[in-house]
Structures are given as C-alpha cells and as structure tokens.
Design an enzyme around this catalytic site. Structure first.
Site, PDB file in Angstrom:
ATOM      1  N   GLU A  37      -9.500   7.544   4.059  1.00 27.52           N
ATOM      2  CA  GLU A  37      -9.441   8.108   2.713  1.00 27.52           C
ATOM      3  C   GLU A  37     -10.809   8.146   2.055  1.00 27.52           C
ATOM      4  O   GLU A  37     -11.133   9.086   1.320  1.00 27.52           O
ATOM      5  CB  GLU A  37      -8.444   7.365   1.827  1.00 27.52           C
ATOM      6  CG  GLU A  37      -8.318   8.030   0.471  1.00 27.52           C
ATOM      7  CD  GLU A  37      -7.002   7.788  -0.243  1.00 27.52           C
ATOM      8  OE1 GLU A  37      -6.934   8.165  -1.422  1.00 27.52           O
ATOM      9  OE2 GLU A  37      -6.069   7.245   0.355  1.00 27.52           O
ATOM     10  N   GLY A  90      -7.182  11.420  -3.733  1.00 25.21           N
ATOM     11  CA  GLY A  90      -6.221  11.461  -2.647  1.00 25.21           C
ATOM     12  C   GLY A  90      -4.824  11.796  -3.144  1.00 25.21           C
ATOM     13  O   GLY A  90      -4.367  11.262  -4.154  1.00 25.21           O
ATOM     14  N   ARG A 122      -5.028   2.482  19.139  1.00 25.01           N
ATOM     15  CA  ARG A 122      -5.666   1.449  19.963  1.00 25.01           C
ATOM     16  C   ARG A 122      -6.151   0.339  19.052  1.00 25.01           C
ATOM     17  O   ARG A 122      -6.614   0.594  17.954  1.00 25.01           O
ATOM     18  CB  ARG A 122      -6.852   2.085  20.708  1.00 25.01           C
ATOM     19  CG  ARG A 122      -7.695   1.111  21.486  1.00 25.01           C
ATOM     20  CD  ARG A 122      -8.793   1.800  22.303  1.00 25.01           C
ATOM     21  NE  ARG A 122      -8.221   2.305  23.550  1.00 25.01           N
ATOM     22  CZ  ARG A 122      -7.985   3.573  23.833  1.00 25.01           C
ATOM     23  NH1 ARG A 122      -8.317   4.517  22.971  1.00 25.01           N
ATOM     24  NH2 ARG A 122      -7.458   3.923  24.971  1.00 25.01           N
ATOM     25  N   SER A 123      -6.065  -0.887  19.518  1.00 21.69           N
ATOM     26  CA  SER A 123      -6.541  -2.010  18.715  1.00 21.69           C
ATOM     27  C   SER A 123      -8.026  -2.261  18.987  1.00 21.69           C
ATOM     28  O   SER A 123      -8.541  -1.914  20.045  1.00 21.69           O
ATOM     29  CB  SER A 123      -5.726  -3.279  19.005  1.00 21.69           C
ATOM     30  OG  SER A 123      -5.892  -3.663  20.360  1.00 21.69           O
ATOM     31  N   GLY A 168      -9.502  24.581  -0.078  1.00 20.90           N
ATOM     32  CA  GLY A 168      -9.032  25.519  -1.086  1.00 20.90           C
ATOM     33  C   GLY A 168      -9.624  25.200  -2.447  1.00 20.90           C
ATOM     34  O   GLY A 168     -10.426  24.287  -2.592  1.00 20.90           O
ATOM     35  N   HIS A 175      -2.068   4.854  14.428  1.00 22.81           N
ATOM     36  CA  HIS A 175      -2.938   3.825  15.005  1.00 22.81           C
ATOM     37  C   HIS A 175      -2.686   3.800  16.517  1.00 22.81           C
ATOM     38  O   HIS A 175      -1.570   3.507  16.962  1.00 22.81           O
ATOM     39  CB  HIS A 175      -2.651   2.468  14.363  1.00 22.81           C
ATOM     40  CG  HIS A 175      -2.712   2.540  12.865  1.00 22.81           C
ATOM     41  ND1 HIS A 175      -3.894   2.748  12.178  1.00 22.81           N
ATOM     42  CD2 HIS A 175      -1.742   2.484  11.927  1.00 22.81           C
ATOM     43  CE1 HIS A 175      -3.647   2.794  10.889  1.00 22.81           C
ATOM     44  NE2 HIS A 175      -2.347   2.638  10.710  1.00 22.81           N
TER      45      HIS A 175
END
Length: 138
Positions: free
Chosen positions: A61, A82, A91-92, A108, A89
C-alpha cells in the site's frame, strides 16, 4: 511515475509514519514503476519468526499510494488514498530484505490500480498484491 523523480522529495512521507517505523526505503522511480525495500526483522516478523503478511500489505500500500502521489496534477489540492487492497502471500521469508516493485494497471482521473510484486533477496516471489487508490480533492 515520472522518470527521474527525485526520491528525496518523498522524505515527508516517512515523518512519524508506519513506513518509517518498519524501515521501508524507496529505491528507484522510473517510467512506469516505483521500487522500495523493507527489512525482515523483529519489526516486520510475526511471532513464528517469518515475515508478517500485514507488513507485506503495508509495503504494497505504501508503494501504490506513493506512486499515485507522484502522478497527481496538483499535490497541494489532491490526495491519493487507498480504497481497496488484496494480497496473496506465496512464500515465507525469515530474514534479510524484501523488495517491492509497483507498476500501473490503470491510471484514471479518479482511480489508480496498481500491481505490486514483492520478492526476496533471491528474487523469488513472496507476495502479489493489487491496490486501488482513490484520487480525492483535499
């Protein structure tokens, strides 16, 4: 984003904000992209020692909102906020840095939609996110 944008002009964004507290650093702005990195440490890990999904969302964000800010016609009279975000998610990550790259899907007059890809230090995909930003007068 506008190529050649001076990232030092973004210093005000980190004044006592979440981005500052978790260590987000902007790296590069080019024609159609913005990149930043974030440490994976005690500030951004969940209790099991891996990158917290919420921290990835904060990075996503932050990237999208700042990218929208960089495109505003009149930042003194407009705000980029926002409106909706999602994240997968994949992969760690336990330590080091993650890197986010933000590119536009739609620019836009009143909304921007961003694709944000977060990778680890080996360039393995960690998280994919889509952010919708509203452009409002303020």
């Amino acid at each position: 984003m506008k190529a050649g944008f001076d990232l030092n002009a973004l210093d005000f964004i980190h004044t006592e904000s979440i981005g500052k507290f978790i260590g987000i650093e902007f790296m590069e702005a080019g024609e159609g992209y913005l990149t930043a990195r974030m440490p994976v440490d005690k500030r951004t890990q969940q209790p099991f020692g891996i990158l917290h999904g919420g921290a990835s969302v904060v990075l996503a964000e932050t990237l999208g909102s700042v990218a929208s800010y960089m495109l505003l016609d009149d930042p003194a009279k407009q705000r980029a906020v926002g409106l909706e975000i999602n994240a997968n998610h994949l992969r760690s990550v336990r330590e080091g840095w993650v890197y986010g790259r933000c590119t536009p899907i739609h620019i836009g007059r009143t909304t921007h939609v961003w694709d944000i890809r977060i990778t680890d230090e080996r360039e393995k995909l960690v998280c994919v996110s889509r952010l919708t930003v509203a452009i409002i007068s303020g």
